[in-house]
Design a protein around this motif. Structure first.
Motif, PDB file in Angstrom:
ATOM      1  N   VAL A  95       0.851  -1.198   0.000  1.00  0.00           N
ATOM      2  CA  VAL A  95       0.000   0.000   0.000  1.00  0.00           C
ATOM      3  C   VAL A  95       0.883   1.244   0.000  1.00  0.00           C
ATOM      4  CG1 VAL A  95      -1.752   1.308   1.273  1.00  0.00           C
ATOM      5  CG2 VAL A  95      -1.842  -1.198   1.236  1.00  0.00           C
ATOM      6  N   LEU A  97       1.442   4.685   1.202  1.00  0.00           N
ATOM      7  CA  LEU A  97       0.931   5.299   2.428  1.00  0.00           C
ATOM      8  C   LEU A  97       1.539   6.685   2.639  1.00  0.00           C
ATOM      9  CD1 LEU A  97      -0.805   4.913   5.001  1.00  0.00           C
ATOM     10  CD2 LEU A  97       1.245   3.986   6.103  1.00  0.00           C
ATOM     11  N   SER A 103      -5.206   7.004   1.865  1.00  0.00           N
ATOM     12  CA  SER A 103      -4.289   5.863   1.998  1.00  0.00           C
ATOM     13  C   SER A 103      -4.454   5.184   3.356  1.00  0.00           C
ATOM     14  CB  SER A 103      -2.840   6.311   1.785  1.00  0.00           C
ATOM     15  OG  SER A 103      -2.442   7.272   2.749  1.00  0.00           O
ATOM     16  N   LEU A 107      -5.368   1.267   3.912  1.00  0.00           N
ATOM     17  CA  LEU A 107      -4.551   0.368   4.735  1.00  0.00           C
ATOM     18  C   LEU A 107      -5.388  -0.257   5.849  1.00  0.00           C
ATOM     19  CD1 LEU A 107      -1.808  -0.865   5.289  1.00  0.00           C
ATOM     20  CD2 LEU A 107      -1.268   1.114   6.731  1.00  0.00           C
ATOM     21  N   SER A 119       3.736  -1.385   3.618  1.00  0.00           N
ATOM     22  CA  SER A 119       3.341  -0.059   3.135  1.00  0.00           C
ATOM     23  C   SER A 119       4.593   0.719   2.770  1.00  0.00           C
ATOM     24  CB  SER A 119       2.525   0.695   4.187  1.00  0.00           C
ATOM     25  OG  SER A 119       3.239   0.809   5.408  1.00  0.00           O
ATOM     26  N   THR A 121       6.311   4.661   1.909  1.00  0.00           N
ATOM     27  CA  THR A 121       6.237   6.108   2.100  1.00  0.00           C
ATOM     28  C   THR A 121       7.512   6.732   1.537  1.00  0.00           C
ATOM     29  OG1 THR A 121       4.955   5.772   4.128  1.00  0.00           O
ATOM     30  CG2 THR A 121       5.969   7.946   3.828  1.00  0.00           C
ATOM     31  N   ALA A 139       0.841   3.195  10.029  1.00  0.00           N
ATOM     32  CA  ALA A 139       1.344   1.843   9.764  1.00  0.00           C
ATOM     33  C   ALA A 139       1.410   1.028  11.058  1.00  0.00           C
ATOM     34  CB  ALA A 139       2.719   1.922   9.104  1.00  0.00           C
ATOM     35  N   SER A 144       1.426  -2.683  10.003  1.00  0.00           N
ATOM     36  CA  SER A 144       2.031  -2.720   8.672  1.00  0.00           C
ATOM     37  C   SER A 144       3.525  -2.423   8.769  1.00  0.00           C
ATOM     38  CB  SER A 144       1.361  -1.685   7.763  1.00  0.00           C
ATOM     39  OG  SER A 144       2.093  -1.497   6.570  1.00  0.00           O
ATOM     40  N   ASN A 146       6.317  -0.552   7.464  1.00  0.00           N
ATOM     41  CA  ASN A 146       6.395   0.668   6.659  1.00  0.00           C
ATOM     42  C   ASN A 146       7.813   0.878   6.140  1.00  0.00           C
ATOM     43  OD1 ASN A 146       6.293   4.218   7.088  1.00  0.00           O
ATOM     44  ND2 ASN A 146       5.216   3.060   5.529  1.00  0.00           N
TER      45      ASN A 146
END
Length: 455
Positions: A95, A97, A103, A107, A119, A121, A139, A144, A146
């Motif tokens: 994802v 993010l 977003s 998520l 995720s 970024t 996250a 998640s 990240n």
């Protein structure tokens, strides 16, 4: 292709300078046309024919509406189903993010279906605006992993020309180069990505809160007696207060709302060496046909034009071209046909509403996420890459900007007035004005022009 002219379509410069992009079927090449979104071209030995195969159906006046609670639940369910369909694919999916509402909602739903999603970024190291802490909190909230890509100024400036080469058009925004780097970084970890693109255009995000306030002003004038209304609008036109002079029901069309407004007509007159290329009515000429396609309410009318312009010519154009180039699939659950069909049949007043006298954008999505995101994160204003990139030109990107302005002045002297270029540079770097959008528009045009038109 051999035999295809790369001559610049100077007659379309005004459109590019106003919007940051060209609307199909026009391009910046005289001999090349593009197929508009939602259209197809049928070609045989004798001729070719263009047909429109997709058209969004918008809510008609006085059409029955669900309750706000029902609409909120339905939007939530449609987003969940869209994300679930994507995650059912047999591939590793991550994802994108930003830490923003769209977003974060994606998520959240993804984590309910498939725990421990990755995720991604991105941060411009020298951009003076690091959004990664917000993304990291989201996250962490949804378990998640990240992955944060930190892009240096050097990597960013090098990627600008590379991404331009991929698109074949000027990048609509310099953030496209950062997006390109993030796609490449993500591909090391996943097979495809889920993006929140489209949420602004279907649920009334982006600059809609400001437009909503302006719409309310126009509505107040519309309710006045005929003679009072006529007098106020006459005064407004003479004093250049055009919002007050615009009709509420035709506000978007009257004010030529649709996409960025970068170089307005007086700016183009000062910038272009040929006054005949200024085209002072370019926005009205391009946007009026889009407004004539829809007869809903003022908010939906504007969203329709955003979808016909901003969304397809900027956001989706970048996503499709940059991801396809590296063999990465980007899924867009906000733009699932079911989601578009449902939201377009809702009144604009369902998408943005006032709370304590302040307009709240993406009302339905925000309400559905009330108990899922901490209030401080849920209510923070939308962040974009525009402001950090504008600030970057004043700080770590100042030398890059100086070189670009010098190069544009020398190589494009037949197109742009050098004194105007240097004035924009001076006023921006000295903090007198924020000309970031204008300067990026020129830089991105120049990068494209050097590769495709100079030789």
């Amino acid at each position: 292709l051999p035999g295809i002219s790369r001559e610049l379509a100077e007659e379309h410069l005004a459109e590019f300078l106003s919007f940051r992009y060209i609307h199909a079927p026009r391009t910046l090449f005289k001999s090349i046309h593009s197929v508009p979104a939602g259209h197809l071209v049928i070609i045989d030995q004798e001729s070719h024919q263009e047909e429109r195969w997709y058209r969004t159906e918008w809510r008609q006046h006085k059409a029955n509406q669900p309750t706000l609670k029902q609409a909120c639940l339905e939007v939530d369910l449609l987003l969940r189903r869209s994300v679930e369909e994507i995650l059912n694919r047999k591939e590793k999916i991550g994802v994108l993010l930003s830490g923003g509402l769209d977003s974060s909602a994606i998520l959240y739903h993804g984590s309910q279906i498939q725990p421990n999603l990755d995720s991604f970024t991105v941060v411009l190291e020298d951009g003076r605006s690091d959004e990664s802490p917000f993304a990291s909190r989201i996250a962490h909230l949804y378990n998640s992993t990240n992955h944060v890509l930190r892009v240096s100024s050097e990597d960013f400036t090098e990627q600008l020309a590379k991404s331009t080469s991929v698109l074949g058009h000027p990048l609509p925004t310099a953030a496209g180069a950062i997006q390109d780097l993030l796609f490449r970084f993500s591909k090391n970890h996943v097979d495809s990505l889920i993006s929140g693109d489209g949420g602004d255009e279907i649920l009334a995000g982006r600059s809609m809160p400001l437009l909503y306030k302006r719409l309310q002003q126009a509505a107040l004038v519309d309710k006045l007696p005929y003679l009072s209304k006529r007098a106020i609008r006459g005064i407004a036109r003479r004093s250049n207060r055009r919002d007050w002079a615009a009709s509420y029901t035709r506000f978007g069309q009257d004010r030529s709302i649709g996409g960025s407004r970068v170089f307005i007509a007086p700016d183009r007159l000062a910038l272009l060496t040929d006054p005949g290329l200024v085209r002072s009515n370019i926005r009205r000429k391009i946007l009026t046909p889009f407004y004539q396609e829809v007869d809903s309410d003022p908010i939906n009318d504007i969203l329709h034009v955003w979808q016909r312009g901003w969304l397809v010519e900027d956001s989706l154009f970048r996503v499709n071209a940059l991801s396809d180039n590296i063999g990465l699939t980007v899924h867009l659950p906000m733009l699932h046909p079911r989601m578009i069909q449902y939201t377009s049949n809702l009144s604009g007043e369902y998408k943005i509403r006032s709370k304590r006298m302040e307009p709240i954008s993406k009302w339905l999505l925000r309400e559905s996420m009330q108990d899922r995101i901490p209030k401080r994160l849920l209510q923070r204003p939308k962040r974009t890459w525009l402001n950090p990139l504008d600030q970057w030109l004043r700080s770590d990107g100042k030398l890059f900007l100086a070189k670009e302005i010098t190069s544009i002045s020398r190589e494009c002297h037949h197109i742009f007035v050098a004194d105007t270029l240097h004035r924009l540079y001076r006023e921006h770097t000295q903090g007198q004005e924020n000309h970031g959008l204008k300067l990026w528009n020129l830089i991105l045009f120049h990068l494209w022009w050097k590769e495709y038109c100079l030789n």
